[in-house]
Design a protein around this motif. Structure first.
Motif, PDB file in Angstrom:
ATOM      1  N   ASP A  15       0.815  -1.209   0.000  1.00  0.00           N
ATOM      2  CA  ASP A  15       0.000   0.000   0.000  1.00  0.00           C
ATOM      3  C   ASP A  15       0.853   1.265   0.000  1.00  0.00           C
ATOM      4  O   ASP A  15       0.493   2.275  -0.619  1.00  0.00           O
ATOM      5  N   ARG A  57      -5.171  -4.464  -5.074  1.00  0.00           N
ATOM      6  CA  ARG A  57      -4.960  -3.264  -4.254  1.00  0.00           C
ATOM      7  C   ARG A  57      -4.810  -2.023  -5.128  1.00  0.00           C
ATOM      8  O   ARG A  57      -5.314  -0.947  -4.792  1.00  0.00           O
ATOM      9  N   LEU A  60      -8.312  -1.160  -6.355  1.00  0.00           N
ATOM     10  CA  LEU A  60      -9.140  -0.605  -5.291  1.00  0.00           C
ATOM     11  C   LEU A  60      -8.774   0.849  -5.015  1.00  0.00           C
ATOM     12  O   LEU A  60      -9.646   1.713  -4.881  1.00  0.00           O
ATOM     13  N   THR A  61      -7.474   1.133  -4.976  1.00  0.00           N
ATOM     14  CA  THR A  61      -7.031   2.504  -4.737  1.00  0.00           C
ATOM     15  C   THR A  61      -7.391   3.404  -5.903  1.00  0.00           C
ATOM     16  O   THR A  61      -7.818   4.547  -5.721  1.00  0.00           O
ATOM     17  N   ALA A  63      -9.906   2.942  -7.891  1.00  0.00           N
ATOM     18  CA  ALA A  63     -11.362   3.115  -7.851  1.00  0.00           C
ATOM     19  C   ALA A  63     -11.743   4.281  -6.942  1.00  0.00           C
ATOM     20  O   ALA A  63     -12.657   5.058  -7.257  1.00  0.00           O
ATOM     21  N   LYS A  64     -11.058   4.409  -5.822  1.00  0.00           N
ATOM     22  CA  LYS A  64     -11.352   5.513  -4.902  1.00  0.00           C
ATOM     23  C   LYS A  64     -11.088   6.866  -5.574  1.00  0.00           C
ATOM     24  O   LYS A  64     -11.853   7.815  -5.393  1.00  0.00           O
ATOM     25  N   GLU A  65     -10.010   6.939  -6.354  1.00  0.00           N
ATOM     26  CA  GLU A  65      -9.690   8.194  -7.033  1.00  0.00           C
ATOM     27  C   GLU A  65     -10.732   8.524  -8.098  1.00  0.00           C
ATOM     28  O   GLU A  65     -11.148   9.675  -8.251  1.00  0.00           O
ATOM     29  N   ALA A  67     -13.836   7.511  -8.160  1.00  0.00           N
ATOM     30  CA  ALA A  67     -15.079   7.854  -7.460  1.00  0.00           C
ATOM     31  C   ALA A  67     -15.046   9.283  -6.925  1.00  0.00           C
ATOM     32  O   ALA A  67     -16.095   9.901  -6.717  1.00  0.00           O
ATOM     33  N   ASN A  68     -13.839   9.821  -6.733  1.00  0.00           N
ATOM     34  CA  ASN A  68     -13.692  11.205  -6.271  1.00  0.00           C
ATOM     35  C   ASN A  68     -13.506  12.190  -7.408  1.00  0.00           C
ATOM     36  O   ASN A  68     -13.189  13.365  -7.172  1.00  0.00           O
ATOM     37  N   THR A  75      -5.829   8.068 -14.043  1.00  0.00           N
ATOM     38  CA  THR A  75      -5.696   7.136 -12.919  1.00  0.00           C
ATOM     39  C   THR A  75      -5.038   5.839 -13.365  1.00  0.00           C
ATOM     40  O   THR A  75      -4.136   5.314 -12.695  1.00  0.00           O
ATOM     41  N   LEU A 102     -18.345   4.265 -12.034  1.00  0.00           N
ATOM     42  CA  LEU A 102     -17.894   5.067 -10.900  1.00  0.00           C
ATOM     43  C   LEU A 102     -17.802   6.537 -11.272  1.00  0.00           C
ATOM     44  O   LEU A 102     -18.189   7.419 -10.498  1.00  0.00           O
ATOM     45  N   TYR A 106     -19.899   9.853  -9.692  1.00  0.00           N
ATOM     46  CA  TYR A 106     -19.291  11.113  -9.257  1.00  0.00           C
ATOM     47  C   TYR A 106     -20.018  12.294  -9.895  1.00  0.00           C
ATOM     48  O   TYR A 106     -20.355  13.280  -9.230  1.00  0.00           O
TER      49      TYR A 106
END
Length: 302
Positions: A15, A57, A60-61, A63-65, A67-68, A75, A102, A106
């Motif tokens: 991570d 991982r 997943l990371t 995806a968070k970006e 989604a923001n 990305t 995603l 947003y």
């Protein structure tokens, strides 16, 4: 240090170095084990290989970006994917849906909050009676503006195939029929869809039994899969692939934008179907702007 503690330490380090090009040798070095022994220990603890864990991982990371509000291609490049399509394939294989979904969430949430400073309030539209070549240029420009990676030669060949299969057909407006799939592709591109989904948008109205063989041969299996899911959605209003749903929604949007050219007797039914079937689906799996415009057009013609 116990083996389990060493493996846990490696998971933490993954991570911390998530944007780097990690490999099994580097991970096993962190653990102080040989690559083979490390891999066995890692599988025992996590149930998957070290590199599959790293991929998940990273996704997943990423995806968070997304989604923001971060663009999909930017990305993907940061996390080690070289192409939009490659990232989308990996993302979908892990999460079961496209990263476009995603991004759409947003846009929807930003619209609800009134936060439109960093986004357009409306999906791109084109003037009536644009020539096909003018629409083609708008499509390419839209893809470039969204930084969507695409092969110009491949996209052009798909466009030419669609144009050939639509040759001689006209819309109720009198325009060449190819202008409709071009507009669908432009809407998809503006929503951030990947190259294969845009290609499916160009071909969706010629995906018929007599053309399926040539389309499958010339467009490839990835585009064919999206067209099958589009066909499934058109038949059942359900689909295993949200990309096919997006094509159907964009098709409906452009048809609603040009509804005045069809028989007035059909306006009410089409508008009612849009409100009853398409708008709720758009709110769940597409761009909030799409839901808003579908509702506005439906109410107007009701």
């Amino acid at each position: 240090m116990e083996a389990e503690d060493r493996i846990s330490k490696v998971a933490v380090l993954v991570d911390e170095h998530i944007k780097e090009g990690l490999n099994t040798l580097q991970l096993s070095t962190w653990a102080g084990y040989s690559p083979g022994y490390f891999t066995r220990c890692f599988k025992t603890k996590f149930g998957i290989s070290p590199m599959e864990y790293v991929k998940q991982r990273k996704l997943l990371t990423a995806a968070k970006e997304i989604a923001n509000g971060r663009r999909i291609l930017d990305t993907a490049l940061d996390y080690g994917w070289e192409t939009h399509s490659g990232f989308t394939k990996s993302f979908t294989s892990v999460f079961g849906y496209s990263p476009v979904l995603l991004r759409a969430f947003y846009v929807r949430d930003a619209s609800v909050k009134g936060d439109r400073q960093s986004m357009e309030a409306y999906i791109k539209t084109t003037q009536l009676y644009k020539k096909p070549e003018e629409l083609w240029q708008i499509l390419c420009l839209t893809l470039k503006e969204n930084k969507t990676e695409y092969d110009n030669g491949k996209l052009r060949s798909i466009y030419e195939l669609a144009r050939t299969l639509h040759e001689g057909a006209k819309r109720k407006s009198g325009e060449e029929y190819i202008t409709h799939p071009l507009n669908v592709a432009i809407i998809l591109a503006d929503m951030g869809a990947d190259e294969n989904t845009v290609c499916a948008g160009l071909l969706h109205d010629v995906w018929r039994e007599e053309h399926k063989e040539i389309i499958s041969r010339d467009a490839g299996s990835a585009v064919r899969e999206i067209l099958f899911s589009y066909e499934e959605f058109e038949r059942t209003h359900e689909s295993h692939d949200d990309r096919g749903v997006l094509v159907a929604l964009c098709d409906r949007l452009h048809n609603m934008r040009t509804i005045e050219f069809v028989d007035a007797a059909t306006w009410k039914k089409r508008a009612e179907d849009t409100l009853r079937l398409f708008s709720p689906i758009a709110s769940k799996c597409a761009d909030f702007r799409l839901r808003s415009e579908l509702d506005e057009l439906s109410i107007k013609f009701l």
